[in-house]
Enzyme design. Structure first.
Site, PDB file in Angstrom:
ATOM      1  N   GLY A   1       0.283  -1.090  -0.162  1.00  0.00           N
ATOM      2  CA  GLY A   1      -0.473  -0.014   0.073  1.00  0.00           C
ATOM      3  C   GLY A   1       0.922   0.985  -0.371  1.00  0.00           C
ATOM      4  N   SER A   2       1.781   1.062  -0.011  1.00  0.00           N
ATOM      5  CA  SER A   2       2.444   2.652  -0.473  1.00  0.00           C
ATOM      6  C   SER A   2       2.220   3.375  -1.641  1.00  0.00           C
ATOM      7  CB  SER A   2       4.536   1.742  -0.543  1.00  0.00           C
ATOM      8  OG  SER A   2       4.511   1.552  -2.222  1.00  0.00           O
ATOM      9  N   ASN A   3       1.444   2.773  -2.748  1.00  0.00           N
ATOM     10  CA  ASN A   3       0.464   4.068  -3.410  1.00  0.00           C
ATOM     11  C   ASN A   3      -0.380   4.927  -2.841  1.00  0.00           C
ATOM     12  OD1 ASN A   3       1.486   4.270  -6.372  1.00  0.00           O
ATOM     13  ND2 ASN A   3       1.696   2.479  -5.537  1.00  0.00           N
TER      14      ASN A   3
ATOM     15  N   LEU B   1      -5.073  -7.072  -6.896  1.00  0.00           N
ATOM     16  CA  LEU B   1      -4.226  -8.414  -7.423  1.00  0.00           C
ATOM     17  C   LEU B   1      -5.543  -8.999  -8.735  1.00  0.00           C
ATOM     18  CD1 LEU B   1      -1.194  -9.224  -5.741  1.00  0.00           C
ATOM     19  CD2 LEU B   1      -1.441  -8.053  -7.581  1.00  0.00           C
TER      20      LEU B   1
ATOM     21  N   ILE C   1     -11.252  -8.019 -11.572  1.00  0.00           N
ATOM     22  CA  ILE C   1     -12.414  -7.316 -11.042  1.00  0.00           C
ATOM     23  C   ILE C   1     -13.066  -7.724 -12.203  1.00  0.00           C
ATOM     24  CG2 ILE C   1     -14.151  -4.782 -11.286  1.00  0.00           C
ATOM     25  CD1 ILE C   1     -11.014  -5.242  -9.581  1.00  0.00           C
TER      26      ILE C   1
ATOM     27  N   ASN D   1      -6.905   1.615 -13.383  1.00  0.00           N
ATOM     28  CA  ASN D   1      -5.035  -0.061 -12.696  1.00  0.00           C
ATOM     29  C   ASN D   1      -3.693   1.282 -12.836  1.00  0.00           C
ATOM     30  OD1 ASN D   1      -4.540  -1.637 -11.275  1.00  0.00           O
ATOM     31  ND2 ASN D   1      -4.025  -2.296 -13.190  1.00  0.00           N
TER      32      ASN D   1
ATOM     33  N   HIS E   1       0.002  -0.746 -13.630  1.00  0.00           N
ATOM     34  CA  HIS E   1       0.620  -1.331 -14.014  1.00  0.00           C
ATOM     35  C   HIS E   1       2.267  -1.171 -13.674  1.00  0.00           C
ATOM     36  CE1 HIS E   1       1.579  -5.780 -15.026  1.00  0.00           C
ATOM     37  NE2 HIS E   1       1.417  -5.275 -16.103  1.00  0.00           N
TER      38      HIS E   1
ATOM     39  N   ASP F   1      -5.431  -6.370 -18.029  1.00  0.00           N
ATOM     40  CA  ASP F   1      -3.843  -5.751 -18.279  1.00  0.00           C
ATOM     41  C   ASP F   1      -4.563  -4.970 -19.413  1.00  0.00           C
ATOM     42  OD1 ASP F   1      -2.890  -5.865 -15.550  1.00  0.00           O
ATOM     43  OD2 ASP F   1      -1.880  -7.076 -15.868  1.00  0.00           O
TER      44      ASP F   1
ATOM     45  N   GLU G   1       6.257   5.580 -10.158  1.00  0.00           N
ATOM     46  CA  GLU G   1       4.342   5.465  -9.857  1.00  0.00           C
ATOM     47  C   GLU G   1       3.565   6.709  -8.711  1.00  0.00           C
ATOM     48  OE1 GLU G   1       3.676   0.935 -10.623  1.00  0.00           O
ATOM     49  OE2 GLU G   1       4.089   1.702  -7.919  1.00  0.00           O
TER      50      GLU G   1
HETATM   51  C1  GAR Z   1       2.836  -1.610  -7.520  1.00  0.00           C
HETATM   52  O1  GAR Z   1       4.151  -1.612  -8.262  1.00  0.00           O
HETATM   53  C2  GAR Z   1       2.143  -1.491  -8.626  1.00  0.00           C
HETATM   54  O2  GAR Z   1       2.254  -1.252 -10.017  1.00  0.00           O
HETATM   55  C3  GAR Z   1       1.825  -3.191  -8.589  1.00  0.00           C
HETATM   56  O3  GAR Z   1       1.673  -3.806  -7.617  1.00  0.00           O
HETATM   57  C4  GAR Z   1       2.268  -2.476  -6.748  1.00  0.00           C
HETATM   58  C5  GAR Z   1       1.856  -2.332  -5.600  1.00  0.00           C
HETATM   59  O4  GAR Z   1       3.014  -1.344  -4.648  1.00  0.00           O
HETATM   60  N1  GAR Z   1       0.992  -3.304  -8.896  1.00  0.00           N
HETATM   61  C6  GAR Z   1       0.764  -4.593 -10.581  1.00  0.00           C
HETATM   62  O5  GAR Z   1       1.767  -5.334 -10.336  1.00  0.00           O
HETATM   63  C7  GAR Z   1      -0.712  -4.848 -10.798  1.00  0.00           C
HETATM   64  N2  GAR Z   1      -0.769  -6.137 -11.883  1.00  0.00           N
HETATM   65  P1  GAR Z   1       2.795  -0.782  -3.303  1.00  0.00           P
HETATM   66  O6  GAR Z   1       1.549  -2.080  -2.874  1.00  0.00           O
HETATM   67  O7  GAR Z   1       3.491  -0.293  -2.299  1.00  0.00           O
HETATM   68  O8  GAR Z   1       1.588  -0.186  -3.400  1.00  0.00           O
END
Ligand code: GAR
Length: 193
Positions: free
Chosen positions: A14-16, A87, A90, A104, A106, A147, A176
């Site tokens: 969940g850093s994003n 992940l 949907i 989303n 990616h 995707d 990101e």
């Molecule tokens: C992110 O890099 C995102 O792009 C990726 O998961 C990571 C989550 O990081 N998403 C996918 O691979 C979706 N197919 P986070 O939990 O630190 O935000």
């Protein structure tokens, strides 16, 4: 002032999510209604506690076999549903209920490194193994295929031959954190929303 509201879905760290929450924290016109996760052990729930944001766990049944999650999402009436490291695929009923309202991120330059099983560090390990000279991020609408929804925004970074997978992860996270909140902000500002 019309308030816009976002629901975030995440499966892991969940850093994003944290970055998006912090980006909008001084914006009274943009509200993060909730963060929903399919992983009860996800670190994102700890971040929600720290950030004073509602964090809710849901199981597979509520997502795929009943309308439980659909009802919850409809109750929030979100302007945007944002998948930030989410992940699960949907289900169509949710895609139909929120046309052009689910996006989303990616961690690759789609259509490269796409599809079921291509997520997170698996993408970065494949990029490294192939010796690619660049990689990047793609922000796209979500449709019924992994995707494959229309691309909204991409950003690239170069990869040096000596970059480790960890260094690639760092570069991708940097992109990101820089681009995702701005793209969300721009979408929310569009007159059609
Ligand atoms: C992110 O890099 C995102 O792009 C990726 O998961 C990571 C989550 O990081 N998403 C996918 O691979 C979706 N197919 P986070 O939990 O630190 O935000």
């Amino acid at each position: 002032m019309k308030t816009k509201n976002i629901v975030l879905l995440a499966s892991g760290s969940g850093s994003n999510v944290e970055n998006i929450v912090r980006y909008f924290q001084d914006r009274p016109d943009i509200v993060i209604s909730a963060v929903l996760t399919n992983n009860k052990d996800a670190k994102v729930l700890e971040r929600c506690d720290r950030l004073s944001i509602s964090g809710l766990y849901f199981n597979r049944m509520s997502f795929y076999d009943t309308d439980c999650l659909l009802d919850i999402l409809e109750a929030f009436n979100p302007d945007l549903i944002v998948l930030a490291g989410f992940l699960w695929k949907i289900p169509e009923k949710i895609i139909r209920a929120f046309p052009d309202r689910i996006i989303n991120i990616h961690p690759a330059l789609l259509p490269k490194y796409a599809g079921k099983g291509m997520y997170g560090n698996k993408v970065h390990r494949a990029v490294k193994a192939n010796g690619d000279a660049e990689t990047g991020i793609t922000i796209h609408y979500v449709n019924e295929n992994y995707d494959e929804g229309a691309i909204i925004h991409q950003a690239k970074t170069k990869i040096a031959a000596e970059d480790s997978v960890e260094r690639i992860v760092e570069k991708i996270h940097g992109l990101e954190y820089e681009h995702f909140p701005k793209v969300i902000e721009k979408l929310l500002a569009s007159p059609s929303r």
